[in-house]
Design an enzyme around this catalytic site. Structure first.
Site, mmCIF file in Angstrom:
data_model
loop_
_atom_site.group_PDB
_atom_site.id
_atom_site.type_symbol
_atom_site.label_atom_id
_atom_site.label_comp_id
_atom_site.label_asym_id
_atom_site.label_seq_id
_atom_site.Cartn_x
_atom_site.Cartn_y
_atom_site.Cartn_z
ATOM 1 N N SER A 1 -9.613 -0.420 7.276
ATOM 2 C CA SER A 1 -9.104 -0.795 5.660
ATOM 3 C C SER A 1 -8.758 -1.681 4.767
ATOM 4 O O SER A 1 -8.656 -1.835 4.274
ATOM 5 C CB SER A 1 -8.669 0.447 5.592
ATOM 6 O OG SER A 1 -8.743 1.198 5.539
ATOM 7 N N LYS B 1 0.683 -1.368 -0.121
ATOM 8 C CA LYS B 1 0.590 -0.152 0.083
ATOM 9 C C LYS B 1 0.939 1.331 -0.465
ATOM 10 O O LYS B 1 2.054 1.301 0.461
ATOM 11 C CB LYS B 1 -0.874 -0.083 0.851
ATOM 12 C CG LYS B 1 -1.842 0.555 1.337
ATOM 13 C CD LYS B 1 -2.474 0.498 2.306
ATOM 14 C CE LYS B 1 -3.835 2.045 2.727
ATOM 15 N NZ LYS B 1 -4.839 1.812 3.691
ATOM 16 N N SER C 1 -9.528 2.099 2.689
ATOM 17 C CA SER C 1 -8.681 2.514 2.452
ATOM 18 C C SER C 1 -8.305 1.771 1.101
ATOM 19 O O SER C 1 -7.408 1.927 0.504
ATOM 20 C CB SER C 1 -7.865 3.670 3.127
ATOM 21 O OG SER C 1 -7.006 2.834 3.859
HETATM 22 N N1 GLN Z 1 -13.156 4.103 6.459
HETATM 23 C C1 GLN Z 1 -12.479 4.076 7.526
HETATM 24 C C2 GLN Z 1 -12.430 6.166 7.638
HETATM 25 O O1 GLN Z 1 -12.384 6.243 6.673
HETATM 26 C C3 GLN Z 1 -11.322 3.514 7.772
HETATM 27 C C4 GLN Z 1 -10.382 3.746 6.991
HETATM 28 C C5 GLN Z 1 -8.943 3.497 7.393
HETATM 29 O O2 GLN Z 1 -9.001 1.576 8.744
HETATM 30 N N2 GLN Z 1 -7.301 3.429 7.205
HETATM 31 O O3 GLN Z 1 -11.807 6.369 8.120
#
Ligand code: GLN
Length: 452
Positions: free
Chosen positions: A155, A56, A131
């Site tokens: 995420s 990532k 994400s």
């Molecule tokens: N969807 C969640 C957010 O927008 C989780 C993001 C993540 O785990 N990095 O914060």
């Protein structure tokens, strides 16, 4: 695509061939948008010549760009390797391409990336989740053996569920965060996204362990989980009834079938309720944005990446940050700054810390009776691009995953079925540092469902 377990048996030439084949495939599947930057044939040995693992774009690989899918970090080159990269090198694994993500890991769709969106391999009109959507799409799309993602509120697990792969969020402190660009430091964890549970365990074992450069790293020797994986262990599993009942019909159906499968394999099922998930969402969006507003203050045009030249220093800060950050990141910086401001600190930030404590206790109480918790990963299967435009509605897609980060416990997303051709995931959750039980349960679930 060969599995990581199989790839570990390859000799030097076998690995070279694998890397070349993968590089070709990635170019063929460019429209998927899984990678921000893929390696060309000339570049494929830039980070060593080990077994290729997709990484990532918020994890540093020395000498490579790292942008967190943001415009503000354009041109920034990582000066050192993240600990996970160093650990992978010891096991003859090398970073292979930077995967797409929501900007600074804030989002659930991978559509907030400055570098364009990633498509869900199961249905290109739908989001891959986020994400870590690039990592999940790469694994599900057959253009990565396995990948690293990061999970602050879901995420790793949510995109794994949307794309049909396995995603593991380790216990907080189990995997070093050194070299991971911080979003919310008390919640972030790096973890594997893989084709199956065994591969997730193998990659987790490789990246886990104490490391002094991360002050939140747990000083506990890591006991490898993969060699001891046992699908026949009988476990007591608590199904979260109130979470299940509020999920969509398609998710409920897949979950109920999975519960039956677990029962028939000899696991004991009990039913429990958790605190209303609205508390998780409220608590998470106060704590995560507060920490993000502090963490992202370092991106000021002086120290990292892109700068917009201006007449004076203040104007340079303002222009660089205004042009460099996308809307969602700005929204969170504003919200985080607000909840930390002197007039509101007690009412929001301190209150959220108290609520976080209660959420953690809620998990601990259930674990007094159960070895594992079973809940949906998401309220629905992958949705279409543009289907959710309201940020608050979007935040609800994390209702089942963010409590896990607030409590700091480990959790895994495992494919449990299909709904209209779309993958559906189930989430198993374990006590702190109990990844072995978590992976045993996940391996059992995977094995029963495969045999069906
Ligand atoms: N969807 C969640 C957010 O927008 C989780 C993001 C993540 O785990 N990095 O914060």
């Amino acid at each position: 695509m060969i599995t990581l377990k199989e790839a570990l048996k390859l000799d030097k030439n076998g690995i070279k061939e694998l890397r070349e084949n993968l590089a070709k495939k990635i170019v063929e599947k460019k429209t998927l948008g899984a990678y921000i930057e893929q390696l060309t044939n000339e570049e494929i040995n830039t980070n060593g010549d080990g077994i290729p693992i997709a990484v990532k774009d918020n994890i540093q690989v020395k000498g490579w760009s790292v942008t967190c899918a943001s415009k503000i970090l354009q041109g920034y080159v990582a000066p050192y390797d993240a600990t996970v990269i160093t650990n992978m090198a010891k096991a003859n694994l090398s970073a292979f391409g930077r995967t797409n993500m929501d900007e600074f890991a804030m989002g659930s769709t991978t559509a907030t990336s400055f570098y364009g969106r990633t498509l869900n391999p199961a249905d290109n009109e739908r989001v891959p989740g986020g994400s870590s959507g690039g990592s999940a799409a790469a694994v599900a799309g057959g253009i990565a053996i396995a990948a690293l993602g990061s999970d602050t509120g879901g995420s790793i697990r949510q995109p794994a569920a949307f794309c049909g792969c396995v995603g593991l969020k380790p216990t907080y402190g189990k995997v070093s965060r050194y070299g991971l660009t911080a979003f919310s430091s008390s919640l972030d964890q790096i973890g594997p996204i893989a084709q199956n549970v065994e591969d997730a365990a193998i990659l987790f074992d490789i990246i886990a362990g104490y490391e002094s450069k991360d002050s939140t790293s747990a000083n506990i020797a890591h006991k490898p989980t993969a060699p001891k994986l046992n699908p026949n262990r009988k476990l007591k599993i608590a199904v979260i009834e109130n979470f299940l009942n509020e999920a969509s019909e398609e998710i409920q159906k897949a979950m109920k079938e999975a519960v039956c499968a677990l029962k028939s394999a000899g696991h004991e099922i009990i039913y429990k309720n958790m605190l209303n998930s609205k508390y998780d969402v409220a608590t998470y969006y106060v704590i995560a944005t507060a920490e993000a507003s502090a963490n992202l203050s370092r991106f000021d045009g002086v120290r990292y990446g892109r700068r917009v030249e201006s007449e004076n220093l203040k104007e340079m800060y303002v222009k660089t940050r205004s042009e460099g950050f996308g809307d969602e990141v700005k929204r969170r910086i504003l919200l985080g700054t607000f909840v930390l401001s002197s007039g509101y600190y007690d009412a929001y930030y301190i209150q959220a810390q108290r609520a976080r404590h209660l959420i953690k206790e809620n998990y601990e109480n259930i674990f007094k009776e159960a070895d594992l918790i079973f809940s949906p990963v998401t309220p629905t299967a992958a949705f279409k691009f543009g289907a959710i435009s309201n940020p608050l509605e979007m935040y609800l897609s994390d209702i089942y995953t963010i409590g896990v980060n607030l409590a700091g416990v480990p959790a895994i997303s495992v494919p449990i079925g299909q709904s209209g051709g779309l993958p559906v995931g189930g989430q198993l959750i374990a006590k702190h540092y109990n990844e072995q039980t978590l992976l045993d349960g996940a391996f059992s679930l995977e094995t029963i469902l495969k045999g069906k």
